[in-house]
Design an enzyme around this catalytic site. Structure first.
Site, PDB file in Angstrom:
ATOM      1  N   THR A 100      -0.449   1.036   6.806  1.00  0.00           N
ATOM      2  CA  THR A 100      -0.273  -0.113   5.917  1.00  0.00           C
ATOM      3  C   THR A 100      -0.113  -1.356   6.772  1.00  0.00           C
ATOM      4  O   THR A 100       0.554  -1.309   7.805  1.00  0.00           O
ATOM      5  CB  THR A 100       0.942   0.051   4.989  1.00  0.00           C
ATOM      6  N   GLY A 154     -10.219  -3.649   2.906  1.00  0.00           N
ATOM      7  CA  GLY A 154      -9.373  -3.588   4.101  1.00  0.00           C
ATOM      8  C   GLY A 154      -9.604  -2.265   4.812  1.00  0.00           C
ATOM      9  O   GLY A 154     -10.685  -1.668   4.753  1.00  0.00           O
ATOM     10  N   ASP A 155      -8.578  -1.778   5.470  1.00  0.00           N
ATOM     11  CA  ASP A 155      -8.684  -0.547   6.263  1.00  0.00           C
ATOM     12  C   ASP A 155      -8.633   0.719   5.417  1.00  0.00           C
ATOM     13  O   ASP A 155      -9.085   1.781   5.862  1.00  0.00           O
ATOM     14  CB  ASP A 155      -7.540  -0.494   7.287  1.00  0.00           C
ATOM     15  N   GLY A 215      -5.161  -5.253   7.100  1.00  0.00           N
ATOM     16  CA  GLY A 215      -6.256  -4.303   7.224  1.00  0.00           C
ATOM     17  C   GLY A 215      -7.325  -4.644   8.248  1.00  0.00           C
ATOM     18  O   GLY A 215      -7.871  -3.755   8.902  1.00  0.00           O
ATOM     19  N   THR A 274       0.836  -1.202   0.000  1.00  0.00           N
ATOM     20  CA  THR A 274       0.000   0.000   0.000  1.00  0.00           C
ATOM     21  C   THR A 274       0.872   1.253   0.000  1.00  0.00           C
ATOM     22  O   THR A 274       1.976   1.228   0.540  1.00  0.00           O
ATOM     23  CB  THR A 274      -0.859  -0.044   1.284  1.00  0.00           C
ATOM     24  N   ARG A 326     -13.858  -8.001  -0.725  1.00  0.00           N
ATOM     25  CA  ARG A 326     -13.293  -7.600   0.582  1.00  0.00           C
ATOM     26  C   ARG A 326     -12.677  -6.206   0.539  1.00  0.00           C
ATOM     27  O   ARG A 326     -11.997  -5.835  -0.410  1.00  0.00           O
ATOM     28  CB  ARG A 326     -12.223  -8.624   0.964  1.00  0.00           C
TER      29      ARG A 326
HETATM   30  N1  ASP Z   1      -3.860  -2.420   4.518  1.00  0.00           N
HETATM   31  C1  ASP Z   1      -4.057  -2.992   3.222  1.00  0.00           C
HETATM   32  C2  ASP Z   1      -5.303  -3.846   3.232  1.00  0.00           C
HETATM   33  O1  ASP Z   1      -5.542  -4.527   4.205  1.00  0.00           O
HETATM   34  C3  ASP Z   1      -2.925  -3.837   2.753  1.00  0.00           C
HETATM   35  C4  ASP Z   1      -1.576  -3.221   2.861  1.00  0.00           C
HETATM   36  O2  ASP Z   1      -1.347  -2.271   3.598  1.00  0.00           O
HETATM   37  O3  ASP Z   1      -0.685  -3.692   2.155  1.00  0.00           O
HETATM   38  O4  ASP Z   1      -5.999  -3.851   2.265  1.00  0.00           O
END
Ligand code: ASP
Length: 341
Positions: free
Chosen positions: A259, A238-239, A262, A208, A236
């Site tokens: 990052t 994520g955060d 998530g 990310t 899905r």
């Molecule tokens: N936080 C991101 C997610 O869960 C993934 C990442 O940070 O690489 O989608």
């Protein structure tokens, strides 16, 4: 008499401790930087022994180029929101990172992109989840912030909104890279062999991208953009598109971009938690950020990291994984790093 003396001493000690606490916040805040910018390109199992010199050079160059863009804008009196958006454009365009071109693949072999942005002056925010045709998802998030009454738009509706706003639209094949395609194939083969569903984290690599900037008006903006996790399914999120989880900004405290895994960042409202610790506990940025990443998340089993800037231009970049692509720039100061210090 003895009891009286003891309570007198503890009163004095209490006063000293809270003075010290205030003093440390003051110490960090004395010199207000005219601007500050910090970026990340993901955290995870990033080890020197697995990296070629050539690849390391590419990452360092990409991070520096991104910082050049953002710093150039801020140095010339530009706004934090322009700096964050345009810095992230570079990272989204680079196939090195899991955002925009170079995003990871879903179980169905597609790219679904998430992004968010928040401004610390009015705490307005915008985010998109699961877009597939916007070249720069961070700009779609900014359009949600500036041109809609909403905070979060998703999937086809978000793509449609971005198109109506005149943002650059690409064929979904634009985001494909061999490297990410091969990662998906590897995971699918392992799944078929083991006859079990592998977590998207099998590779334990996050990519990310994020940026937080403070401009000379004192505004703090935070933005984050991602392809999510390899082999994700069922649409899905994520955060990243969740304000308060992957992204947060408040001019009175700080701006944060995260990052990592998530689901953990959502459960513990990580980005907001850093700001809340500063607001309610009067912690410094580095104490708040370190506690959340290296204590709270570690105790709960959530891997990853974050970048943050406070109202004075202090910067924090903690992570609890092996490495995190990261860097920051302030007047006469530039740092770019990959591994642990
Ligand atoms: N936080 C991101 C997610 O869960 C993934 C990442 O940070 O690489 O989608």
């Amino acid at each position: 008499m003895r009891a009286l003396l003891l309570s007198f001493i503890s009163l004095i000690l209490l006063a000293c401790t809270s003075q010290e606490k205030k003093a440390s916040v003051m110490a960090a805040s004395k010199e207000k930087a005219p601007y500050a910018i910090v970026i990340h390109g993901g955290a995870g199992t990033i080890l020197k022994k697995n990296m070629t010199d050539e690849r390391e050079t590419q990452y360092i160059a990409a991070l520096n180029e991104a910082l050049d863009v953002g710093e150039g804008i801020l140095k010339n009196g530009g706004t934090a929101i322009d700096a964050v958006e345009q810095t992230i454009w570079l990272l989204e365009d680079s196939p090195l990172f899991n955002a925009g071109k170079g995003a990871v693949f879903t179980n169905e072999g597609e790219n679904e992109l998430d992004a968010s942005i928040m401004s610390g002056n009015d705490q307005n925010a915008g985010s998109v989840g699961g877009v597939q045709t916007v070249r720069h998802p961070i700009s779609a998030a900014r359009a949600v912030l500036e041109k809609s009454d909403h905070v979060l738009l998703t999937s086809k509706g978000a793509d449609q909104f971005a198109k109506e706003q005149g943002l650059e639209i690409v064929d979904s094949s634009y985001f494909k890279t061999e490297r990410r395609w091969n990662s998906l194939q590897r995971i699918l083969e392992e799944e078929a062999k083991d006859k079990r569903v592998l977590s998207e984290l099998s590779e334990n690599k996050h990519g990310t991208v994020g940026c937080v900037a403070l401009d000379n008006q004192g505004n703090i903006v935070a933005g984050t953009s991602t392809g999510g996790m390899t082999n994700k399914r069922y649409n899905r999120f994520g955060d990243v598109p969740i304000i308060g989880a992957g992204t947060y900004a408040d001019n009175n405290t700080c701006g944060v971009s995260c990052t990592g895994h998530g689901e953990y960042f959502i459960r513990y409202a990580v980005a907001h938690d850093v700001s809340a610790r500063m607001e309610y506990l009067e912690e410094s940025l580095s104490d708040a950020a370190n506690h959340v990443v290296n204590k709270k998340l570690v105790d709960k089993g959530g891997s990853g990291g974050l970048i943050a800037v406070d109202a004075y231009g202090n910067v924090a970049m903690p992570f609890n994984s092996a490495g995190m692509y990261r860097g920051y720039a302030k007047p006469n100061e530039r740092v770019v790093k990959i591994y642990e210090d």
